[in-house]
Scaffold this motif. Structure first.
Motif, short mmCIF file in Angstrom:
data_model
loop_
_atom_site.label_atom_id
_atom_site.label_comp_id
_atom_site.label_asym_id
_atom_site.label_seq_id
_atom_site.Cartn_x
_atom_site.Cartn_y
_atom_site.Cartn_z
N CYS A 138 -78.63 10.60 84.62
CA CYS A 138 -78.33 9.78 85.81
C CYS A 138 -79.62 9.08 86.24
O CYS A 138 -80.64 9.74 86.43
CB CYS A 138 -77.78 10.64 86.92
SG CYS A 138 -76.18 11.38 86.51
N ILE A 139 -79.53 7.76 86.39
CA ILE A 139 -80.73 6.93 86.62
C ILE A 139 -80.46 5.95 87.75
O ILE A 139 -79.40 5.32 87.78
CB ILE A 139 -81.09 6.15 85.33
CG1 ILE A 139 -81.31 7.11 84.17
CG2 ILE A 139 -82.30 5.25 85.56
CD1 ILE A 139 -81.39 6.44 82.81
N ARG A 140 -81.45 5.78 88.62
CA ARG A 140 -81.32 4.76 89.65
C ARG A 140 -81.19 3.39 88.99
O ARG A 140 -81.91 3.09 88.04
CB ARG A 140 -82.53 4.79 90.59
CG ARG A 140 -82.49 6.00 91.49
CD ARG A 140 -83.57 6.04 92.49
NE ARG A 140 -83.57 4.84 93.33
CZ ARG A 140 -84.53 4.54 94.18
NH1 ARG A 140 -85.57 5.36 94.31
NH2 ARG A 140 -84.48 3.46 94.91
N PRO A 141 -80.28 2.54 89.49
CA PRO A 141 -80.05 1.23 88.85
C PRO A 141 -81.30 0.38 88.70
O PRO A 141 -81.45 -0.34 87.72
CB PRO A 141 -79.03 0.55 89.78
CG PRO A 141 -78.34 1.67 90.47
CD PRO A 141 -79.36 2.77 90.62
N GLU A 142 -82.23 0.50 89.65
CA GLU A 142 -83.44 -0.33 89.60
C GLU A 142 -84.54 0.23 88.72
O GLU A 142 -85.59 -0.40 88.55
CB GLU A 142 -83.96 -0.60 91.02
CG GLU A 142 -84.26 0.61 91.85
CD GLU A 142 -83.07 1.19 92.59
OE1 GLU A 142 -83.28 1.69 93.70
OE2 GLU A 142 -81.93 1.17 92.10
#
Length: 195
Positions: A138-142
């Motif tokens: 899971c990764i922050r979109p930015e």
């Protein structure tokens, strides 16, 4: 246990890694702050969370979770130097057989293929040695560099989890990427080598 591909090594985090880990963490503080998990404030009427755990407290916790079969806490070595951390966490057995992977790397060596190699090593270990079925990241979109790691490896995008984790002082959205064992029968490291 050590996982190795060329000059990239994953091995369990140790107490004696403290100096090197803290130095890398301190040197990369500004670069990593936007992506690091934080503890949310306590709800009204509840006790405020205490200070961040010390390195020794963190390692003791990671070891307990590893012994319980819920986590694999690794440091990443490149050319023998500690350059980051990768944790396989949330290991769930039974009908789910899944885990998630989180990671960080020293900015000085980012972009050299170290992190895709480390992630591939860990995923292959999860699928081939542990018998897990699914791994997600899971990764922050930015966070473009982190997204490129999983995209290079062929993780499948599964969508957005709104306000998923408390990061850098607030609840942040995360993109979910996943792989199942059936998607990489040849192994993820072999797929990465062939790119």
């Amino acid at each position: 246990m050590e996982l190795r591909e060329g000059e990239v090594v994953l091995r369990p985090i140790r107490m004696r890694d403290q100096k090197a880990w803290q130095e890398a963490s301190r040197r990369n503080r500004d670069w990593l702050r936007r992506w690091e998990a934080t503890v949310p404030p306590a709800p009204p009427g509840r006790e405020t969370p205490g200070p961040r755990p010390t390195y020794r407290q963190m390692v003791r916790y990671l070891r307990r979770e590893a012994v319980a079969g819920r986590m694999l806490p690794f440091v990443i070595l490149y050319q023998g130097v500690l350059v980051g951390q990768l944790t396989v966490g949330g290991i769930t057995w039974g009908s789910m057989c899944s885990a998630n992977v989180g990671y960080w790397i020293d900015e000085a060596v980012a972009g050299r293929g170290i992190m895709p190699t480390a992630v591939a090593l860990s995923v292959d270990h999860c699928f081939q040695a542990l018998g897990l079925h699914r791994v997600e990241v899971c990764i922050r979109p930015e966070n473009g560099p982190s997204r490129r790691v999983v995209e290079k490896l062929g993780f499948r995008s599964e969508g957005l989890r709104p306000r998923y984790l408390h990061i850098d002082g607030d609840w942040r959205d995360h993109l979910v990427y996943a792989l199942t064992a059936e998607e990489v029968p040849e192994g993820l490291l072999e797929r990465w080598r062939l790119r």
